[in-house]
Motif scaffolding. Sequence first.
Motif, PDB file in Angstrom:
ATOM      1  N   LYS A 123      -6.767   5.804   6.270  1.00 31.11           N
ATOM      2  CA  LYS A 123      -5.423   5.396   6.685  1.00 31.11           C
ATOM      3  C   LYS A 123      -4.361   6.266   6.023  1.00 31.11           C
ATOM      4  CE  LYS A 123      -2.490   1.297   7.169  1.00 31.11           C
ATOM      5  NZ  LYS A 123      -2.362  -0.162   6.883  1.00 31.11           N
ATOM      6  N   PHE A 124      -4.611   6.641   4.775  1.00 29.01           N
ATOM      7  CA  PHE A 124      -3.666   7.492   4.052  1.00 29.01           C
ATOM      8  C   PHE A 124      -3.455   8.811   4.781  1.00 29.01           C
ATOM      9  CE2 PHE A 124      -3.039  11.077   1.181  1.00 29.01           C
ATOM     10  CZ  PHE A 124      -1.870  10.718   0.548  1.00 29.01           C
ATOM     11  N   GLY A 141       6.265  -1.082  -8.027  1.00 30.61           N
ATOM     12  CA  GLY A 141       4.842  -1.224  -8.244  1.00 30.61           C
ATOM     13  C   GLY A 141       4.121   0.113  -8.295  1.00 30.61           C
ATOM     14  N   SER A 142       2.877   0.089  -8.784  1.00 31.94           N
ATOM     15  CA  SER A 142       2.125   1.315  -9.020  1.00 31.94           C
ATOM     16  C   SER A 142       1.861   2.112  -7.751  1.00 31.94           C
ATOM     17  CB  SER A 142       0.796   0.980  -9.717  1.00 31.94           C
ATOM     18  OG  SER A 142       0.080   0.002  -8.986  1.00 31.94           O
ATOM     19  N   MET A 183      -1.461   9.621  -6.671  1.00 29.66           N
ATOM     20  CA  MET A 183      -1.295   8.698  -5.552  1.00 29.66           C
ATOM     21  C   MET A 183      -2.405   7.655  -5.573  1.00 29.66           C
ATOM     22  SD  MET A 183      -0.172  11.437  -2.601  1.00 29.66           S
ATOM     23  CE  MET A 183      -1.556  12.537  -2.912  1.00 29.66           C
ATOM     24  N   LEU A 184      -2.022   6.422  -5.798  1.00 27.92           N
ATOM     25  CA  LEU A 184      -2.974   5.312  -5.835  1.00 27.92           C
ATOM     26  C   LEU A 184      -3.269   4.888  -4.402  1.00 27.92           C
ATOM     27  CD1 LEU A 184      -4.635   3.280  -7.413  1.00 27.92           C
ATOM     28  CD2 LEU A 184      -2.597   1.858  -7.652  1.00 27.92           C
ATOM     29  N   VAL A 185      -4.450   5.272  -3.913  1.00 27.99           N
ATOM     30  CA  VAL A 185      -4.800   5.090  -2.501  1.00 27.99           C
ATOM     31  C   VAL A 185      -5.933   4.083  -2.375  1.00 27.99           C
ATOM     32  CG1 VAL A 185      -5.723   6.236  -0.452  1.00 27.99           C
ATOM     33  CG2 VAL A 185      -4.027   7.405  -1.881  1.00 27.99           C
ATOM     34  N   TYR A 204       0.836  -1.198   0.000  1.00 28.05           N
ATOM     35  CA  TYR A 204       0.000   0.000   0.000  1.00 28.05           C
ATOM     36  C   TYR A 204       0.870   1.247   0.000  1.00 28.05           C
ATOM     37  CZ  TYR A 204      -3.357  -3.493   1.572  1.00 28.05           C
ATOM     38  OH  TYR A 204      -4.132  -4.615   1.665  1.00 28.05           O
ATOM     39  N   ILE A 205       0.306   2.349  -0.436  1.00 30.48           N
ATOM     40  CA  ILE A 205       1.030   3.616  -0.443  1.00 30.48           C
ATOM     41  C   ILE A 205       1.375   4.057   0.978  1.00 30.48           C
ATOM     42  CG2 ILE A 205      -1.009   5.113  -0.369  1.00 30.48           C
ATOM     43  CD1 ILE A 205       0.399   6.890  -2.474  1.00 30.48           C
TER      44      ILE A 205
END
Length: 515
Positions: free
Chosen positions: A276-277, A185-186, A269-271, A161-162
């Motif tokens: 949580k981000f 990864g993305s 930003m791929l969230v 995860y980011i």
Amino acid sequence: MALKKSLLVCTPLEAPTMEKMLASMDKAKAEGADLVELRIDSMSFSHISEVESLIKQRTLPAIVSFRLNSSGISIKSESKSTGLQVLRLALELDVEFVEMEYEVAFDIIMDKHRFKCSNSQIIISSYVNGGKPSMEKLGHLIACMQSIGADFIKLAVDVDYITDLPPIFQMLTHCHVPLIAFAVGSRGLISQLLGPKFGGFFVYGSVGSQLIPGLPSLVSLKQVYKLEHINVDTKVFGLVSNPVGHSKSPILHNLALRHAGYNGIYVPMLVDDVAKFFKTYTWMDFAGFSVGIPHKEAAIGCCDEVHPLAKSIGAVNTIVRRPTDGKLVGYNTDCEACITAIEDAIREKQASNGGITRNSPIAGKLFVLVGAGGAGRAIAFGAKDRGARVIIFNRNYERAKALAAAVCGEALPYKYLERFCPENGMILANASAVGMEPRLNETPVSKEALRSYELVFDAVYTPRNTRLLQEAVEVGAIVVSGVEMFIRQALGQFRLFTGGPAPEEFVRKLVQEQV
């Protein structure tokens, strides 16, 4: 070949033959790479002399690497033997950098005295896999790698995860040895784009159409992000969305920020988990966020304060960190962007026919909305505010009913959309993902059904001319592209982000050229 830049942009190259490797190198050079990583393990060669020929014909400074253990499986003895032969050859030929994996570095370092005349700098790398990385884990690994004689340490970290990225940024800031660190990864893309803000000096970029998840393209690095201008004082803005790759917002905002002379960068930003981000990145110098699908409703709960319009809509598409106290303030620029675009299109048509209404041209009209997500909510509240009669269709009927109740409208089951035709001259607004990649050939309403609508709006802006809009033109309806909404909401965001006027003329020209 000298390398004196403070920030180096490297392109990893994989190719089956020497000829294709050289061709890729020329393309990387043309697109602005400072150096290339020659991944010799991707080549098929019958004799080491082919590798020697490749190295001698290089047109850019290079890293020579031969990956043996990145997959974590056992190393075959013949592969290891070939790899060591390649790396030793690179040292003998004074290649700028020779990269070797931590697991096999001892075999080279132990006989390093053989290459004491080599001018090559040694990069010792490790692929960190399995679980969320921690500062302690990364710090211990770096210490072990440095102890065996590395000039540079390289960590490629596999993250889920980011929100797993902060230890990478913290290591870049606090590490006392030259460190190349990024996430693969993305979800790790911002580890490349924001690395220079935290002291990173090395960025990877992909060449041509050979896009690699998590790596920005060379073209975007040179033309959009311009990381050579990033420093510790650069303000960070970003798009919080899933998916995020389709968005043109990074192009628009980065170029607009530079045009205005503002020291900022805007990153995609791929969230996955928006709550949580925001909890994870309270420490970072994020100054503002665009919020995209599917987080516009959930993000409202992440704000310390919410503008009254956004609160009534129940969705935010813009969040600004207030400089005075650090609080997150939520806004919605989608609402006015969409409704004014529709109104202006109708007024333009009215003007061409010799008259304009003084009130909103959508007042009293039947406004058919497809989609009840964040964008749909903004459009519904805007239409209600202008006096339209709002009808909502959504695949999740319960969501449609909830939104209809909030705007004193009506919800109908999605299956009735195609046959819905109580009157002519209606307005249709698509706020769903139908027509967006990968559903490019789909449309929420058939061409025949579009004949009942005076105006058709599509919030999808990539592609610019969706099937829905194409067919609406064919039946004679006024059409409004999502591009117009995109421009207007972005101008609103820019003013909120920077506190200054938005360069509207520049942005419109830019969108016409880029989107």
